[in-house]
Design a protein around this motif. Structure first.
Motif, mmCIF file in Angstrom:
data_model
loop_
_atom_site.group_PDB
_atom_site.id
_atom_site.type_symbol
_atom_site.label_atom_id
_atom_site.label_comp_id
_atom_site.label_asym_id
_atom_site.label_seq_id
_atom_site.Cartn_x
_atom_site.Cartn_y
_atom_site.Cartn_z
ATOM 1 N N LYS A 398 -15.199 -11.615 -6.842
ATOM 2 C CA LYS A 398 -15.341 -11.190 -5.449
ATOM 3 C C LYS A 398 -14.950 -9.723 -5.256
ATOM 4 C CE LYS A 398 -14.876 -15.699 -3.238
ATOM 5 N NZ LYS A 398 -13.898 -16.648 -2.662
ATOM 6 N N VAL A 399 -14.159 -9.186 -6.206
ATOM 7 C CA VAL A 399 -13.872 -7.742 -6.173
ATOM 8 C C VAL A 399 -15.110 -7.067 -6.755
ATOM 9 C CG1 VAL A 399 -12.322 -5.924 -6.984
ATOM 10 C CG2 VAL A 399 -11.424 -8.218 -6.567
ATOM 11 N N GLU A 400 -15.819 -6.275 -5.929
ATOM 12 C CA GLU A 400 -17.190 -5.936 -6.308
ATOM 13 C C GLU A 400 -17.345 -4.915 -7.429
ATOM 14 O OE1 GLU A 400 -19.645 -5.092 -2.968
ATOM 15 O OE2 GLU A 400 -19.848 -7.222 -2.460
ATOM 16 N N LYS A 401 -16.368 -4.024 -7.591
ATOM 17 C CA LYS A 401 -16.538 -2.938 -8.570
ATOM 18 C C LYS A 401 -16.810 -3.490 -9.966
ATOM 19 C CE LYS A 401 -15.168 1.595 -9.670
ATOM 20 N NZ LYS A 401 -16.411 1.990 -10.320
ATOM 21 N N ASP A 402 -17.760 -2.866 -10.672
ATOM 22 C CA ASP A 402 -18.019 -3.275 -12.053
ATOM 23 C C ASP A 402 -16.865 -2.866 -12.942
ATOM 24 O OD1 ASP A 402 -20.339 -4.665 -12.199
ATOM 25 O OD2 ASP A 402 -21.615 -2.880 -12.229
ATOM 26 N N SER A 403 -16.486 -3.737 -13.863
ATOM 27 C CA SER A 403 -15.444 -3.371 -14.823
ATOM 28 C C SER A 403 -15.477 -4.372 -15.969
ATOM 29 C CB SER A 403 -14.062 -3.406 -14.178
ATOM 30 O OG SER A 403 -13.621 -4.747 -14.065
ATOM 31 N N HIS A 404 -14.737 -4.040 -17.031
ATOM 32 C CA HIS A 404 -14.556 -4.988 -18.134
ATOM 33 C C HIS A 404 -14.013 -6.303 -17.611
ATOM 34 C CE1 HIS A 404 -15.688 -3.063 -21.664
ATOM 35 N NE2 HIS A 404 -14.634 -2.299 -21.883
ATOM 36 N N GLY A 405 -12.984 -6.206 -16.774
ATOM 37 C CA GLY A 405 -12.315 -7.397 -16.255
ATOM 38 C C GLY A 405 -13.272 -8.292 -15.487
ATOM 39 N N ARG A 406 -14.145 -7.676 -14.677
ATOM 40 C CA ARG A 406 -15.092 -8.452 -13.885
ATOM 41 C C ARG A 406 -16.078 -9.173 -14.808
ATOM 42 N NH1 ARG A 406 -19.656 -9.125 -11.136
ATOM 43 N NH2 ARG A 406 -19.495 -9.603 -8.908
ATOM 44 N N LYS A 407 -16.531 -8.437 -15.832
ATOM 45 C CA LYS A 407 -17.481 -9.006 -16.784
ATOM 46 C C LYS A 407 -16.860 -10.217 -17.489
ATOM 47 C CE LYS A 407 -20.183 -7.315 -20.592
ATOM 48 N NZ LYS A 407 -19.862 -6.415 -21.673
ATOM 49 N N LYS A 408 -15.568 -10.077 -17.851
ATOM 50 C CA LYS A 408 -14.894 -11.175 -18.548
ATOM 51 C C LYS A 408 -14.740 -12.396 -17.630
ATOM 52 C CE LYS A 408 -11.479 -8.582 -20.285
ATOM 53 N NZ LYS A 408 -10.441 -7.972 -21.153
ATOM 54 N N CYS A 409 -14.432 -12.157 -16.338
ATOM 55 C CA CYS A 409 -14.349 -13.267 -15.372
ATOM 56 C C CYS A 409 -15.694 -13.978 -15.279
ATOM 57 C CB CYS A 409 -13.975 -12.749 -13.981
ATOM 58 S SG CYS A 409 -12.250 -12.276 -13.814
ATOM 59 N N SER A 410 -16.757 -13.182 -15.204
ATOM 60 C CA SER A 410 -18.099 -13.719 -15.032
ATOM 61 C C SER A 410 -18.486 -14.589 -16.230
ATOM 62 C CB SER A 410 -19.084 -12.559 -14.877
ATOM 63 O OG SER A 410 -20.377 -13.058 -14.691
ATOM 64 N N GLU A 411 -18.258 -14.064 -17.435
ATOM 65 C CA GLU A 411 -18.614 -14.813 -18.646
ATOM 66 C C GLU A 411 -17.813 -16.112 -18.736
ATOM 67 O OE1 GLU A 411 -17.900 -11.879 -21.670
ATOM 68 O OE2 GLU A 411 -19.794 -10.830 -21.255
ATOM 69 N N ALA A 412 -16.505 -16.020 -18.418
ATOM 70 C CA ALA A 412 -15.639 -17.197 -18.551
ATOM 71 C C ALA A 412 -16.057 -18.308 -17.590
ATOM 72 C CB ALA A 412 -14.188 -16.800 -18.308
ATOM 73 N N VAL A 413 -16.324 -17.941 -16.336
ATOM 74 C CA VAL A 413 -16.609 -18.987 -15.341
ATOM 75 C C VAL A 413 -17.994 -19.582 -15.589
ATOM 76 C CG1 VAL A 413 -17.532 -17.499 -13.495
ATOM 77 C CG2 VAL A 413 -16.389 -19.632 -12.909
ATOM 78 N N GLU A 414 -18.965 -18.767 -15.988
ATOM 79 C CA GLU A 414 -20.299 -19.313 -16.282
ATOM 80 C C GLU A 414 -20.227 -20.295 -17.444
ATOM 81 O OE1 GLU A 414 -23.962 -17.051 -16.545
ATOM 82 O OE2 GLU A 414 -23.087 -15.483 -15.276
ATOM 83 N N LYS A 415 -19.463 -19.916 -18.457
ATOM 84 C CA LYS A 415 -19.342 -20.765 -19.638
ATOM 85 C C LYS A 415 -18.764 -22.138 -19.253
ATOM 86 C CE LYS A 415 -17.074 -20.756 -24.141
ATOM 87 N NZ LYS A 415 -16.101 -20.054 -24.980
#
Length: 475
Positions: A398-415
């Motif tokens: 929900k924090v919109e800025k792109d970052s490594h951390g955001r990418k990792k959250c996205s991958e983890a939750v999709e998985k």
């Protein structure tokens, strides 16, 4: 004669010094910054003027104006020593700081005296009528100050050094500052996954002009390591270890190089040596904490005796707690500390540490997203709660800025969600949540598919119906 406070304030705002460069207290740990500068004064004599000037400002930030004045006197001694031929030119920032500190002490006569000293010197040094003067070394000094105040200031620092270099393109000091600013910006870009003009050329040029400056040498090595030219980089590190075996700033970068290479024991050895030279350095404590954390993870894979792991956990906690006590704005260190508590099965303390950092006000997006990622991992792997993990990964998204951390959250939750669906446990909530994830990532078509499946499984769910309706409108 009483001096009008308003006209004095107007003159003060015209000065070029730390008080007019918008360096905000909320972005630094004042105690840690003071210690960093004191360490630098001890080891790098030719920067003493610049260091005492910024130290006077830091003393002001912790309300010790008397101490600030003492440091300005030391700056004046250093000017006499290093620049006896151009005292006025080299004193403009020092005198500006004097004026501001006297103003804050309500000693207006003395403040006015220093304002006049600056104004008169500028008239003599400058050909322009109004006497506002742009000296390259003042730009550079502003650049060094901005670098000290952290990542919110790196872009401005780069611009300052660029301005200084316009007048003196071959000045070694200005090139070193420029290369350092570029390196720091690239570091940031790396975390946020931004495109960034590479700093390699700037570093190479600075190294040529500064054969004695092993800090720049070490950064060049780290940059080469990042470009997968580690062997080339290591030759620079070895050269630096020959040239300045007792310079803590260099040793810190050298240790970082070996940690990233995977030679953690060597990194620890170098860091301990550096810490013996500057025992209060927050960065060294942080690096040691990271090394011990790395070792704990390695040992846990090998079923080592509990006692050996426990000992490393204690060490890591000690160093990381030192970091956040001395520098409460070192946000990523809270995540590191919480991870170590979790590795040591000290779950309550891990939870407290996560809560403490997530409640902080000025935390940058990238740090926040990374901490949500770690917190999600903690909920999933340690607390064994899949639903809580999903909730916190999504908070990171929900924090919109792109970052490594955001990418990792996205991958983890999709998985997690896709595994659930593949195992045949895909209820409406699983599809609805996956829809939200796709939507937050701007993947509208995928989000629509997921919401349709969720509604098929739970036809009366208004939340999914509204989400689907809004998505279809937006396409």
């Amino acid at each position: 004669s009483t001096i009008s406070k308003d006209s004095l304030k107007t003159s003060l705002l015209q000065l070029e010094c730390h008080f007019t460069w918008t360096l905000l207290k909320k972005h630094v740990g004042v105690e840690a910054l003071e210690e960093t500068i004191l360490d630098h004064i001890k080891f790098v004599k030719e920067y003493n003027v610049i260091d005492y000037n910024i130290l006077s400002y830091v003393c002001h930030l912790k309300n010790s104006n008397e101490e600030a004045l003492r440091n300005l006197r030391k700056a004046e001694e250093a000017i006499q020593k290093h620049h006896p031929g151009e005292i006025a030119r080299r004193s403009l920032v020092t005198w500006g700081n004097y004026a501001w500190i006297y103003y804050h002490m309500q000693r207006y006569e003395e403040a006015q005296t220093y304002v006049s000293k600056v104004e008169n010197s500028c008239k003599e040094l400058s050909s322009t009528a109004h006497g506002k003067i742009q000296l390259p070394e003042v730009y550079a000094e502003q650049g060094w100050a901005l670098l000290r105040f952290g990542c919110n200031y790196f872009e401005r620092a780069k611009n300052c050094f660029e301005n200084a270099l316009k007048s003196e393109p071959n000045n070694p000091d200005f090139n070193a500052g420029y290369a350092l600013a570029m390196y720091r910006l690239e570091d940031l870009a790396e975390r946020y996954g931004d495109e960034r003009t590479p700093c390699l050329e700037a570093l190479k040029r600075a190294v040529e002009l500064n054969p004695r400056d092993t800090t720049i040498l070490a950064l060049l090595a780290l940059k080469l390591q990042r470009l997968e030219r580690g062997d080339e980089g290591e030759r620079y590190i070895e050269e630096g270890l020959q040239k300045t075996p007792d310079f803590p700033v260099f040793l810190r970068h050298a240790a970082n190089f070996y940690r990233k290479k995977g030679e953690v024991d060597k990194a620890v050895e170098i860091l301990k040596k550096a810490l013996a030279l500057t025992p209060k350095s927050v960065t060294l404590h942080h690096q040691l904490g990271l090394c011990y954390k790395f070792k704990i993870i390695q040992l846990k894979k090998r079923y080592t005796p509990q006692e050996e792991v426990e000992n490393l956990v204690q060490l890591a906690i000690f160093h990381l707690k030192t970091v956040i006590e001395k520098k409460p704005v070192f946000f990523s260190a809270y995540g590191d500390l919480a991870n170590v508590y979790a590795l040591g099965k000290r779950y309550e303390e891990a939870e407290e540490t996560f809560q403490e950092v997530l409640q902080k006000k000025d935390i940058p997006c990238g740090d926040k997203q990374e901490i949500y990622f770690y917190y999600g991992n903690f909920q999933y792997f340690d607390m064994k709660s899949e639903s809580e993990a999903i909730k916190y990964y999504i908070e990171g998204l929900k924090v919109e800025k792109d970052s490594h951390g955001r990418k990792k959250c996205s991958e983890a939750v999709e998985k997690l969600l896709k595994q659930k669906i593949q195992r045949g446990l895909g209820d409406a909530t699983a599809f609805g949540t996956l829809g939200l994830v796709h939507n937050l990532n701007g993947e509208k078509q995928e989000a629509i598919e997921c919401y349709k499946k969720a509604i098929a499984l739970d036809p009366n769910n208004e939340e999914y119906q509204n989400a689907l309706f809004e998505l279809q409108l937006s396409i």
